[in-house]
Design an enzyme around this catalytic site. Structure first.
Site, PDB file in Angstrom:
ATOM      1  N   LYS A  74      -1.717  27.020  67.702  1.00  0.00           N
ATOM      2  CA  LYS A  74      -1.938  27.956  66.474  1.00  0.00           C
ATOM      3  C   LYS A  74      -3.179  28.511  67.768  1.00  0.00           C
ATOM      4  CE  LYS A  74      -4.115  28.251  62.682  1.00  0.00           C
ATOM      5  NZ  LYS A  74      -4.339  27.209  60.961  1.00  0.00           N
ATOM      6  N   SER A 149      -1.919  27.846  56.191  1.00  0.00           N
ATOM      7  CA  SER A 149      -2.084  29.128  57.720  1.00  0.00           C
ATOM      8  C   SER A 149      -1.743  29.097  59.244  1.00  0.00           C
ATOM      9  CB  SER A 149      -3.674  29.223  57.992  1.00  0.00           C
ATOM     10  OG  SER A 149      -4.011  28.589  58.724  1.00  0.00           O
ATOM     11  N   SER A 173      -3.178  23.868  55.434  1.00  0.00           N
ATOM     12  CA  SER A 173      -3.131  24.699  56.236  1.00  0.00           C
ATOM     13  C   SER A 173      -1.342  24.638  57.657  1.00  0.00           C
ATOM     14  CB  SER A 173      -4.240  25.260  57.325  1.00  0.00           C
ATOM     15  OG  SER A 173      -4.722  26.154  56.176  1.00  0.00           O
TER      16      SER A 173
END
Length: 483
Positions: A74, A149, A173
């Site tokens: 990420k 996310s 997330s």
């Protein structure tokens, strides 16, 4: 059986495949992807790391189960010499001069970085639609969101461009995207993995969180990222996890006798098709020998407002450093210093980030601090206490991950509060600092994946992973021995 890291590890060990072959296959998928999974594909770095891994394996064998395995990060994790954006214009061209803990750990383990993947800006969102780099699409249905996310992490694993991905979990997330994409997502206990070099959203909630195809894959990752790190004062020194060998000897019999706490109120709040699959999962667990126990979590109804006050307050503080002077993009302005701040932050931050900064700043302001932030922290303690009481009766708590399957792109709840309420089931584990694992199970009425999560005792990460692996075996996603 689902393709898994340990099987690839065994094939690399037996020289049936090479890291370079795996890497080229993943790079091909990453570069051809129509899902907008990646912000930066690190093709040159990946090929160098793969060749090095093959040389090391040929000379001295494998130094970890991740040696030679392609993965993605990420774009919140600091990577030396590789652009790290947090999905924001304000860090659009930031190239860090050092590696954070997670990226450094994977380098030591011999992993091969395919690239940095998309996310909601600074980790703020549940759909991966809030990004300066565009919407990430669900590989299983391009009309659907992958969740957020950490949507890019989930999409990269689901499309096969990486075999595992490191996301982050502040309020779900990693577990929500895993659920939407049919993967396993794991949120470790707060403090189990160092946050050094992880760009902060809400410091008391954030935790690095892996996603992969199986629980055994997650265990392979956790072994490499759980050593003590003195750069992070919140990192708890429990020693590195040594779990893979134990998991390989487990069978579905491990489920037998485990007490699973169930709050029917949580299940009843879901859509009809999700509710049906959750009840099937409970039946599955019961038939495998688990004992279902009723538990009460009365303060969970307060978790969403408490979370969004705490998270936005911490975000307001953490993101104040990006002002165009100290850190972040500077928007040219001929006026005074205040005008430079205004222009830089107005241009650099997206709408969702601005909204959360404003909410947090208001909640921390004089006259409101005690009414909002202090009270939210007290509610947080009550939620933790609910779990402590529940664990007197059970080993882990069963919960939905989301009330529905993946939303259509652009068709989420129009009311922002309703969108925030979608985090109802994932937030409690973060507020309480507890480990939680999202496991895939079944499909919704629209054919998209569904699943459930299990929330464990504080620092009971290993027990949760053992149970998840046993469930994977009982569900036909894994075989005994992992190969």
């Amino acid at each position: 059986m689902t393709k898994n890291i340990y099987k690839l590890h065994s094939d690399l060990k037996g020289k049936k495949i090479s890291s370079l072959e795996l890497t080229k296959e993943c790079l091909k998928k990453a570069l051809a992807s129509k899902n907008n999974s990646f912000i930066s594909v690190t093709e040159e770095v990946a090929l160098i790391e793969a060749k090095l891994a093959d040389e090391e394996i040929a000379k001295g064998g494998l130094k970890s189960t991740l040696h030679g395995i392609p993965y993605s990060l990420k774009d919140l994790f600091i990577t030396k010499g590789i652009r790290t954006t947090a999905g924001s214009k304000i860090l659009f061209n930031y190239v860090p001069p050092y590696d954070g803990y997670v990226s450094s750990a994977f380098k030591k383990a011999g992993g091969v970085l395919i690239g940095k993947v998309g996310l909601d800006e600074f980790g703020m969102g549940s759909t991966n639609e809030n990004s300066a780099f565009g919407i990430v699409k669900n590989p299983l249905n391009n009309n659907k969101v992958p969740g957020g996310s950490s949507g890019g992490s989930a999409a990269s694993v689901a499309e096969g461009s990486s075999y595992f991905s490191m996301g982050t979990d502040t309020g779900g997330s990693s577990r929500l995207p895993a659920n939407f994409c049919g993967l396993v997502g794991f949120k470790p206990s707060y403090g189990r993995v160092s946050r050094y070099g992880q760009i902060a959203y809400a410091s008391s909630l954030d935790q690095a969180a892996p996603m992969a195809n199986t629980t055994l894959d997650i265990a392979c990752v956790m072994e490499q990222i759980t050593a003590k790190d003195y750069h992070d004062g919140t990192n708890v020194n429990l020693g590195a996890m040594n779990l893979v060998t134990e998991l390989l000897s487990l069978t579905e019999a491990h489920i037998k006798g485990k007490k699973i706490g169930v709050s029917k109120d949580l299940i009843d709040g879901c859509a009809a098709d999700i509710k049906a699959e959750l009840n099937k999962a409970l039946d599955h667990l019961k038939k495998a020998g688990a004992e279902l126990v009723d538990v009460s979590l009365p303060n969970l109804k307060h978790c969403v407002p408490a979370y969004y006050i705490i998270a936005t307050c911490e975000a307001s503080s953490n993101l104040s450093r990006y002002d165009g002077i100290h850190y972040g993009l500077r928007k040219a302005h001929k006026g005074n210093l205040e005008d430079t701040y205004i222009e830089s932050r107005s241009y650099g931050f997206g709408d969702e980030v601005k909204k959360r900064i404003i909410l947090g700043t208001f909640s921390l302001s004089s006259g409101y601090y005690d009414a909002y932030y202090t009270k939210a922290c007290k509610v947080r303690r009550l939620i933790y206490n609910d779990f402590i009481e529940s664990f007197k009766k059970c080993d882990m708590v069963f919960s939905p991950v989301c009330a529905s399957t993946a939303f259509d792109i652009g068709v989420g709840p129009s009311d922002p509060v309703q969108m925030y309420m979608n985090d109802l089931y994932t937030i409690p584990a973060n507020l309480a600092g507890l480990p939680a694992i999202a496991l895939p199970y079944g499909k919704g009425a629209d054919g998209m994946p569904t699943g459930f999560q299990l929330i464990g005792k504080q620092f009971g990460d290993a027990e949760l992973l053992k149970f998840g692996h046993a469930f994977d075996i009982s569900n036909g996603r894994m075989t005994v021995g992992g190969v």
